[in-house]
Design an enzyme around this catalytic site. Structure first.
Site, PDB file in Angstrom:
ATOM      1  N   GLU A  92      -6.112  17.652  -9.299  1.00 10.31           N
ATOM      2  CA  GLU A  92      -6.855  18.130 -10.456  1.00 10.31           C
ATOM      3  C   GLU A  92      -8.335  18.346 -10.160  1.00 10.31           C
ATOM      4  O   GLU A  92      -9.218  17.701 -10.728  1.00 10.31           O
ATOM      5  CB  GLU A  92      -6.676  17.158 -11.636  1.00 10.31           C
ATOM      6  CG  GLU A  92      -6.931  17.805 -12.969  1.00 10.31           C
ATOM      7  CD  GLU A  92      -6.334  17.012 -14.134  1.00 10.31           C
ATOM      8  OE1 GLU A  92      -5.432  16.186 -13.919  1.00 10.31           O
ATOM      9  OE2 GLU A  92      -6.779  17.259 -15.258  1.00 10.31           O
ATOM     10  N   ARG A  94       0.806  -1.228   0.000  1.00 11.03           N
ATOM     11  CA  ARG A  94       0.000   0.000   0.000  1.00 11.03           C
ATOM     12  C   ARG A  94       0.845   1.287   0.000  1.00 11.03           C
ATOM     13  O   ARG A  94       0.388   2.333   0.424  1.00 11.03           O
ATOM     14  CB  ARG A  94      -0.966   0.036   1.186  1.00 11.03           C
ATOM     15  CG  ARG A  94      -1.959  -1.111   1.156  1.00 11.03           C
ATOM     16  CD  ARG A  94      -3.082  -0.904   2.135  1.00 11.03           C
ATOM     17  NE  ARG A  94      -3.922  -2.082   2.120  1.00 11.03           N
ATOM     18  CZ  ARG A  94      -3.665  -3.175   2.840  1.00 11.03           C
ATOM     19  NH1 ARG A  94      -2.618  -3.206   3.632  1.00 11.03           N
ATOM     20  NH2 ARG A  94      -4.463  -4.206   2.772  1.00 11.03           N
ATOM     21  N   HIS A 116      -3.708  14.297 -27.512  1.00  9.81           N
ATOM     22  CA  HIS A 116      -3.982  12.905 -27.133  1.00  9.81           C
ATOM     23  C   HIS A 116      -4.720  12.158 -28.242  1.00  9.81           C
ATOM     24  O   HIS A 116      -4.464  10.980 -28.490  1.00  9.81           O
ATOM     25  CB  HIS A 116      -4.839  12.846 -25.857  1.00  9.81           C
ATOM     26  CG  HIS A 116      -4.045  13.047 -24.604  1.00  9.81           C
ATOM     27  ND1 HIS A 116      -4.564  13.630 -23.469  1.00  9.81           N
ATOM     28  CD2 HIS A 116      -2.755  12.734 -24.301  1.00  9.81           C
ATOM     29  CE1 HIS A 116      -3.634  13.660 -22.532  1.00  9.81           C
ATOM     30  NE2 HIS A 116      -2.529  13.138 -23.006  1.00  9.81           N
ATOM     31  N   ASN A 160      -2.813  20.707 -19.389  1.00 10.77           N
ATOM     32  CA  ASN A 160      -3.370  20.047 -20.578  1.00 10.77           C
ATOM     33  C   ASN A 160      -3.324  20.921 -21.827  1.00 10.77           C
ATOM     34  O   ASN A 160      -3.900  20.540 -22.853  1.00 10.77           O
ATOM     35  CB  ASN A 160      -4.835  19.657 -20.339  1.00 10.77           C
ATOM     36  CG  ASN A 160      -4.949  18.522 -19.358  1.00 10.77           C
ATOM     37  OD1 ASN A 160      -3.943  17.915 -19.002  1.00 10.77           O
ATOM     38  ND2 ASN A 160      -6.153  18.250 -18.912  1.00 10.77           N
ATOM     39  N   LYS A 218       5.680  23.416 -13.342  1.00  7.53           N
ATOM     40  CA  LYS A 218       4.852  22.275 -12.919  1.00  7.53           C
ATOM     41  C   LYS A 218       4.696  22.279 -11.400  1.00  7.53           C
ATOM     42  O   LYS A 218       3.613  21.987 -10.876  1.00  7.53           O
ATOM     43  CB  LYS A 218       5.425  20.947 -13.423  1.00  7.53           C
ATOM     44  CG  LYS A 218       4.471  19.798 -13.109  1.00  7.53           C
ATOM     45  CD  LYS A 218       4.452  18.685 -14.106  1.00  7.53           C
ATOM     46  CE  LYS A 218       3.426  17.620 -13.699  1.00  7.53           C
ATOM     47  NZ  LYS A 218       3.432  16.445 -14.521  1.00  7.53           N
ATOM     48  N   HIS A 262       4.904  11.810 -28.009  1.00  9.51           N
ATOM     49  CA  HIS A 262       3.924  12.613 -27.273  1.00  9.51           C
ATOM     50  C   HIS A 262       4.094  14.118 -27.568  1.00  9.51           C
ATOM     51  O   HIS A 262       3.132  14.825 -27.874  1.00  9.51           O
ATOM     52  CB  HIS A 262       4.109  12.321 -25.779  1.00  9.51           C
ATOM     53  CG  HIS A 262       3.222  13.105 -24.881  1.00  9.51           C
ATOM     54  ND1 HIS A 262       1.858  12.917 -24.821  1.00  9.51           N
ATOM     55  CD2 HIS A 262       3.488  14.092 -23.988  1.00  9.51           C
ATOM     56  CE1 HIS A 262       1.334  13.740 -23.933  1.00  9.51           C
ATOM     57  NE2 HIS A 262       2.313  14.468 -23.415  1.00  9.51           N
ATOM     58  N   ARG A 298      -4.692  22.246 -12.081  1.00 12.13           N
ATOM     59  CA  ARG A 298      -3.787  21.320 -12.775  1.00 12.13           C
ATOM     60  C   ARG A 298      -4.180  21.139 -14.240  1.00 12.13           C
ATOM     61  O   ARG A 298      -3.362  20.772 -15.081  1.00 12.13           O
ATOM     62  CB  ARG A 298      -3.799  19.979 -12.025  1.00 12.13           C
ATOM     63  CG  ARG A 298      -2.747  19.040 -12.529  1.00 12.13           C
ATOM     64  CD  ARG A 298      -2.565  17.817 -11.645  1.00 12.13           C
ATOM     65  NE  ARG A 298      -1.513  17.013 -12.219  1.00 12.13           N
ATOM     66  CZ  ARG A 298      -0.625  16.296 -11.554  1.00 12.13           C
ATOM     67  NH1 ARG A 298      -0.657  16.251 -10.255  1.00 12.13           N
ATOM     68  NH2 ARG A 298       0.306  15.606 -12.180  1.00 12.13           N
ATOM     69  N   GLU A 353       6.880  20.056 -24.085  1.00  5.58           N
ATOM     70  CA  GLU A 353       6.264  20.322 -22.776  1.00  5.58           C
ATOM     71  C   GLU A 353       6.896  21.562 -22.127  1.00  5.58           C
ATOM     72  O   GLU A 353       6.258  22.247 -21.337  1.00  5.58           O
ATOM     73  CB  GLU A 353       6.409  19.108 -21.847  1.00  5.58           C
ATOM     74  CG  GLU A 353       5.625  17.872 -22.296  1.00  5.58           C
ATOM     75  CD  GLU A 353       4.106  18.001 -22.132  1.00  5.58           C
ATOM     76  OE1 GLU A 353       3.627  19.007 -21.582  1.00  5.58           O
ATOM     77  OE2 GLU A 353       3.395  17.067 -22.582  1.00  5.58           O
ATOM     78  N   HIS A 388      -3.181  19.342 -25.160  1.00  4.73           N
ATOM     79  CA  HIS A 388      -3.324  17.891 -24.973  1.00  4.73           C
ATOM     80  C   HIS A 388      -4.665  17.335 -25.441  1.00  4.73           C
ATOM     81  O   HIS A 388      -4.773  16.139 -25.684  1.00  4.73           O
ATOM     82  CB  HIS A 388      -3.086  17.508 -23.511  1.00  4.73           C
ATOM     83  CG  HIS A 388      -1.629  17.529 -23.135  1.00  4.73           C
ATOM     84  ND1 HIS A 388      -0.854  18.668 -23.257  1.00  4.73           N
ATOM     85  CD2 HIS A 388      -0.790  16.571 -22.655  1.00  4.73           C
ATOM     86  CE1 HIS A 388       0.387  18.399 -22.866  1.00  4.73           C
ATOM     87  NE2 HIS A 388       0.455  17.138 -22.498  1.00  4.73           N
ATOM     88  N   LYS A 418       1.809  11.632 -10.418  1.00  8.13           N
ATOM     89  CA  LYS A 418       0.949  10.649 -11.091  1.00  8.13           C
ATOM     90  C   LYS A 418       1.783   9.443 -11.503  1.00  8.13           C
ATOM     91  O   LYS A 418       2.856   9.595 -12.090  1.00  8.13           O
ATOM     92  CB  LYS A 418       0.291  11.249 -12.338  1.00  8.13           C
ATOM     93  CG  LYS A 418      -0.833  12.222 -12.025  1.00  8.13           C
ATOM     94  CD  LYS A 418      -1.549  12.619 -13.305  1.00  8.13           C
ATOM     95  CE  LYS A 418      -2.683  13.591 -13.020  1.00  8.13           C
ATOM     96  NZ  LYS A 418      -3.351  14.016 -14.261  1.00  8.13           N
TER      97      LYS A 418
END
Ligand SMILES: NC(=O)c1ccc[n+]([C@@H]2O[C@H](COP(=O)([O-])OP(=O)(O)OC[C@H]3O[C@@H](n4cnc5c(N)ncnc54)[C@H](O)[C@@H]3O)[C@@H](O)[C@H]2O)c1
Length: 362
Positions: free
Chosen positions: A232, A116, A253, A246, A222, A265, A242, A180, A249, A138
């Site tokens: 987010e 965990r 995406h 994007n 960031k 990407h 947050r 980015e 994006h 993330k």
């Protein structure tokens, strides 16, 4: 040495420098076992990390995984768990992820899920991983049904961005990572745009001081965004959390997915940013000059500035299915001016189609 601090739920620092790896041994803490998860082509870097992390009281387990996206699978995740189980990994032990964003995403999720949650240090080795994937908490893996569908927020204890590790990175990966960086330049940081505009070639040179400054500024951007909105929360009015990350994006995406991830990407995001700028010109009054700045800065970095391969209807379908779409309305981060973002929610289908047609013109 530059240090950028993330002041989130579990504050941590990102050390950015040539030779930053020297800091690693001081960060091992109470762990008596360390697992170094790395992609096979970076075995030499992993060996150096293992040497720095190990000691008379700390044993090191090296866990090689496939390079790139092939590592972000349930099977590889399970093989990492098995390696930890066999080594008797406990809650006070430590995982170190070494590699591009794919490896740090996987290693972070191994750390998030083992018992965990155990301590995690990220050692990113691509520009993209330094400025984006390894910072922000993330972690996750892909499923055959889609990218990043399984994951967790799990903040690292520290991130070590040793710029020397970029020396072997192919130029296409450097360019992709810089997409980015320039994103931060469009939505927030004027100085990033200036640094790239005044010397694109040294911006691309991973040994230059300019490149180091670009990385530091993008990580700081960031940190500022994530520190105020780790999970987010929905953006409200002009307060974009947050979701600001994007920019470019929503379409990016969709293009990536349509291209079956054969496009990097950053290349897809570059196209998405030009599209977002065109949308912003129509809906938020962004100037023609600012749209031209997008094409110029993206172009001088050797990233694509025009695209028309996919039929719009298919991209529109993919945008609607993106996991970041909230409910049914399409959401785009837009710009009123450079460094002055605002949300665009549910733009008309006609405007979307017209902007996509414009993306085909060079
Ligand atoms: N967690 C997040 O917030 C977040 C954000 C953005 C992207 N991501 C994820 O990051 C991944 C993309 O990251 P990436 O672009 O770094 O890709 P990647 O990890 O696939 O690395 C790209 C390629 O470069 C190679 N490589 C890595 N370091 C190298 C080095 N120093 N020298 C030579 N080759 C090297 C890798 O083996 C791989 O083939 C995607 O899986 C994406 O989902 C995550």
């Amino acid at each position: 040495m530059s240090t950028v601090r993330f002041t989130t739920e579990h504050p941590y620092s990102v050390e950015i420098d040539s030779g930053a790896l020297d800091k690693l041994s001081a960060l091992i803490g109470d762990a008596s076992r360390v697992a170094v998860i790395y992609p096979d082509p970076l075995a030499e870097v992993a060996l150096e990390v293992a040497r720095l992390a190990g000691s008379a009281t700390v044993s090191v387990l090296s866990v090689g995984v496939p390079e790139g996206e092939a590592a972000k699978t349930p099977e590889i995740l399970a093989s990492c768990w098995s390696a930890l189980a066999a080594a008797g990994f406990t809650r006070s032990d430590l995982i170190i992820g070494v590699g591009g964003g794919a490896t740090t995403d996987l290693a972070g999720f191994v750390a998030a899920s083992w018992l965990r949650g155990v301590s995690f240090i990220s050692v990113p080795t691509t520009v993209l991983a330094m400025v984006d994937a390894s910072v922000g908490g993330k972690t996750g893996i892909d499923l055959p049904e889609g990218k990043n569908l399984v994951g967790a927020f799990h903040e690292p204890n520290a991130v070590i961005a040793d710029l020397n590790l970029l020396a072997t990175l192919p130029e296409r990966e450097v360019r992709s990572g810089l997409a980015e960086v320039i994103k931060a330049g469009f939505v927030r940081d004027d100085r990033i745009r200036e640094l790239i505009a005044t010397s694109p070639s040294s911006s691309l040179d991973v040994t230059s001081a300019r490149h180091a400054e670009l990385i530091r500024r993008a990580v700081q951007f960031k940190a500022d965004v994530v520190s105020s909105d780790l999970r987010e929360a929905t953006s409200v009015g002009d307060r974009i959390g947050r979701e600001l990350l994007n920019y470019g994006h929503t379409l990016g995406h969709a293009i990536e997915a349509w291209e079956h991830y054969r496009m990097r990407h950053g290349e897809a995001v570059a196209l998405g940013m030009i599209f977002a700028a065109q949308l912003s010109r129509r809906l938020l009054g962004l100037s023609d000059e600012a749209v031209a700045t997008h094409r110029e800065l993206i172009g001088v970095l050797g990233l694509p500035t025009s695209y028309q391969r996919a039929p719009f209807g298919e991209l529109r379908g993919l945008m609607g299915r993106d996991k970041k779409t909230r409910g049914r309305a399409l959401r785009f981060v837009g710009l009123r001016n450079l460094s002055d973002p605002a949300m665009i929610v549910a733009p008309s289908e006609r405007v979307l189609e017209e902007c996509y047609a414009e993306l085909g013109r060079d």
